[in-house]
Design an enzyme around this catalytic site. Structure first.
Site, PDB file in Angstrom:
ATOM      1  N   SER A 125      14.047  10.903  -0.837  1.00 43.76           N
ATOM      2  CA  SER A 125      15.201  10.628   0.037  1.00 43.76           C
ATOM      3  C   SER A 125      15.640   9.200  -0.288  1.00 43.76           C
ATOM      4  CB  SER A 125      14.810  10.755   1.509  1.00 43.76           C
ATOM      5  OG  SER A 125      14.391  12.051   1.795  1.00 43.76           O
ATOM      6  N   LYS A 151      21.614  13.448   3.053  1.00 45.74           N
ATOM      7  CA  LYS A 151      20.237  13.453   3.559  1.00 45.74           C
ATOM      8  C   LYS A 151      20.007  12.313   4.567  1.00 45.74           C
ATOM      9  CE  LYS A 151      15.736  13.945   3.765  1.00 45.74           C
ATOM     10  NZ  LYS A 151      14.992  15.007   4.369  1.00 45.74           N
TER      11      LYS A 151
HETATM   12  P1  NDP Z   1       4.041   9.971   0.512  1.00 41.40           P
HETATM   13  O1  NDP Z   1       3.916   8.532   0.822  1.00 41.40           O
HETATM   14  O2  NDP Z   1       3.107  10.953   1.151  1.00 41.40           O
HETATM   15  O3  NDP Z   1       3.929  10.195  -1.068  1.00 41.40           O
HETATM   16  C1  NDP Z   1       4.435   9.334  -2.027  1.00 41.40           C
HETATM   17  C2  NDP Z   1       3.587   9.527  -3.262  1.00 41.40           C
HETATM   18  O4  NDP Z   1       4.152   8.748  -4.316  1.00 41.40           O
HETATM   19  C3  NDP Z   1       2.136   9.050  -3.072  1.00 41.40           C
HETATM   20  O5  NDP Z   1       1.275  10.062  -3.551  1.00 41.40           O
HETATM   21  C4  NDP Z   1       2.074   7.789  -3.920  1.00 41.40           C
HETATM   22  O6  NDP Z   1       0.826   7.547  -4.523  1.00 41.40           O
HETATM   23  C5  NDP Z   1       3.087   8.094  -4.982  1.00 41.40           C
HETATM   24  N1  NDP Z   1       3.629   6.901  -5.633  1.00 41.40           N
HETATM   25  C6  NDP Z   1       4.148   5.796  -5.063  1.00 41.40           C
HETATM   26  N2  NDP Z   1       4.581   4.945  -6.005  1.00 41.40           N
HETATM   27  C7  NDP Z   1       4.343   5.535  -7.197  1.00 41.40           C
HETATM   28  C8  NDP Z   1       4.567   5.169  -8.537  1.00 41.40           C
HETATM   29  N3  NDP Z   1       5.152   4.019  -8.843  1.00 41.40           N
HETATM   30  N4  NDP Z   1       4.170   6.021  -9.517  1.00 41.40           N
HETATM   31  C9  NDP Z   1       3.568   7.186  -9.233  1.00 41.40           C
HETATM   32  N5  NDP Z   1       3.337   7.606  -7.961  1.00 41.40           N
HETATM   33  C10 NDP Z   1       3.712   6.791  -6.972  1.00 41.40           C
HETATM   34  O7  NDP Z   1       5.551  10.363   0.820  1.00 41.40           O
HETATM   35  P2  NDP Z   1       6.169  11.794   1.198  1.00 41.40           P
HETATM   36  O8  NDP Z   1       5.701  12.822   0.241  1.00 41.40           O
HETATM   37  O9  NDP Z   1       6.028  12.035   2.649  1.00 41.40           O
HETATM   38  O10 NDP Z   1       7.713  11.478   0.959  1.00 41.40           O
HETATM   39  C11 NDP Z   1       8.258  11.306  -0.351  1.00 41.40           C
HETATM   40  C12 NDP Z   1       9.759  11.285  -0.204  1.00 41.40           C
HETATM   41  O11 NDP Z   1      10.189  12.518   0.392  1.00 41.40           O
HETATM   42  C13 NDP Z   1      10.276  10.162   0.697  1.00 41.40           C
HETATM   43  O12 NDP Z   1      11.476   9.662   0.188  1.00 41.40           O
HETATM   44  C14 NDP Z   1      10.479  10.862   2.038  1.00 41.40           C
HETATM   45  O13 NDP Z   1      11.464  10.201   2.814  1.00 41.40           O
HETATM   46  C15 NDP Z   1      10.920  12.244   1.588  1.00 41.40           C
HETATM   47  N6  NDP Z   1      10.648  13.328   2.535  1.00 41.40           N
HETATM   48  C16 NDP Z   1       9.469  13.420   3.249  1.00 41.40           C
HETATM   49  C17 NDP Z   1       9.259  14.463   4.120  1.00 41.40           C
HETATM   50  C18 NDP Z   1       7.990  14.601   4.905  1.00 41.40           C
HETATM   51  O14 NDP Z   1       7.947  15.457   5.830  1.00 41.40           O
HETATM   52  N7  NDP Z   1       6.949  13.847   4.607  1.00 41.40           N
HETATM   53  C19 NDP Z   1      10.269  15.507   4.333  1.00 41.40           C
HETATM   54  C20 NDP Z   1      11.419  15.378   3.491  1.00 41.40           C
HETATM   55  C21 NDP Z   1      11.599  14.324   2.642  1.00 41.40           C
HETATM   56  P3  NDP Z   1      -0.497   7.089  -3.733  1.00 41.40           P
HETATM   57  O15 NDP Z   1      -1.322   8.330  -3.667  1.00 41.40           O
HETATM   58  O16 NDP Z   1      -1.101   6.037  -4.577  1.00 41.40           O
HETATM   59  O17 NDP Z   1      -0.061   6.574  -2.398  1.00 41.40           O
END
Ligand code: NDP
Length: 289
Positions: free
Chosen positions: A94, A170
């Site tokens: 998002s 979004k």
């Molecule tokens: P999370 O924080 O659970 O996941 C983010 C992931 O990205 C983590 O696994 C993290 O790794 C990884 N990450 C961060 N930086 C890097 C990088 N530089 N390289 C590789 N991996 C990286 O977030 P969500 O899954 O909840 O959300 C992701 C997106 O989706 C956001 O923009 C959110 O707003 C959107 N969203 C979320 C919803 C929800 O219900 N959660 C619903 C709809 C959209 P690490 O394991 O090290 O932390």
């Protein structure tokens, strides 16, 4: 066709899982252990560095916390400078509309098409492959990525030809969701206070004019002893609300509707400050009680 999925968090872990059932998928995450688990659970291939596979992937997908991390990955790719010809980057984050347009312009210089495709439907939708996916970018690219997106979602729509438009929608959607959630919680608490059966009352409201997706989730929360199969960190929602607020037509403090919406954003921010960075959007129920 080969895919690379970057960001295996609450959403990306399952989206990449569904993707890997139909396409050869490489999985990459900041904490590598998650990619290893993913490979064990879904048969993806865990990798540590984008360089390992860049020359062979047709689709790069990202579901990262914000556009900042997406930009960092894009800069890394630009520095390497050689992606497979015709490669497309699908951003499920998002993100911010302006940042996405800038990223798309930079990636175009190395021949990579970038489209924004944010998702809605929470962890449950990601697990079941029933997400709503909003896409913007050239129609020809939309047609090309539809089979990829179909492995992860059910309601997929093309919202416009310009990158960033789906991220705008979004942001506005989540501004609405966050506001409906707080207002619905306040109503649910009033029901409890006045000894009105919340299950029956909310069920009636759900088929009345007050019904909403947020109220549906509040009903689940109330009727399951204040638990819900929904995980969304509140600071993520604050990020989305800020994107939505930045797009409102009258952003003046004297405009009461803007003041109301920004006050709701402030409420979530205060809750995060009080309950911690990892607090969930449903923690706001007790915070406002
Ligand atoms: P999370 O924080 O659970 O996941 C983010 C992931 O990205 C983590 O696994 C993290 O790794 C990884 N990450 C961060 N930086 C890097 C990088 N530089 N390289 C590789 N991996 C990286 O977030 P969500 O899954 O909840 O959300 C992701 C997106 O989706 C956001 O923009 C959110 O707003 C959107 N969203 C979320 C919803 C929800 O219900 N959660 C619903 C709809 C959209 P690490 O394991 O090290 O932390």
């Amino acid at each position: 066709m080969t895919c690379l999925y970057i960001g295996l968090g609450v959403m990306g872990y399952y989206m990449a899982g569904n993707l890997s059932k139909s396409y050869r998928t490489y999985a990459l995450n900041r904490t590598h252990g998650k990619a290893v688990l993913h490979a064990q659970e879904f048969g993806s291939v865990a990798i540590k560095d984008i360089r390992q596979v860049l020359g062979e992937v047709d689709f790069i997908l990202t579901c990262l916390p914000t556009s900042k991390e997406v930009r960092e990955c894009a800069e890394m790719l630009i520095e390497i400078g050689k992606a497979k010809e015709g490669a497309v980057w699908i951003d499920n984050t998002s993100g911010e509309p302006d940042a996405s347009r800038e990223i798309a312009e930079k990636l175009a210089e190395i021949g990579v098409d970038f489209v924004d495709a944010p998702v809605s439907g929470g962890r449950k939708g990601a697990m079941n492959g029933t997400l709503t996916i909003m896409v913007s970018g050239p129609a020809s690219i939309y047609e090309k990525i539809l089979p990829i997106l179909s492995t992860m979602g059910k309601n997929i729509s093309h919202l416009g030809d310009c990158v960033g438009q789906a991220h705008a929608v979004k942001g506005l959607n989540n501004l609405l969701f966050a506001s409906n959630l707080v207002m619905g919680m306040k109503v649910a608490q009033a029901l409890e206070k006045h000894n009105l059966n919340p299950d029956k009352a909310l069920t009636a409201m759900l088929s009345s004019s007050g019904g909403s997706n947020a109220l549906q989730r509040i009903h689940e929360y109330i009727t399951h002893n204040r638990t819900i199969n929904f995980r969304f960190i509140a600071r993520g929602l604050v990020k989305d609300m800020n994107i939505g607020l930045s797009l409102l037509s009258n952003r003046f403090e004297s405009d009461p509707s803007f003041t109301i919406l920004s006050s709701i954003r402030d409420l979530y921010e205060q809750m995060v400050a009080c309950k911690g960075e990892s607090s969930d959007v449903f923690d706001i129920f007790e915070y406002i009680e």
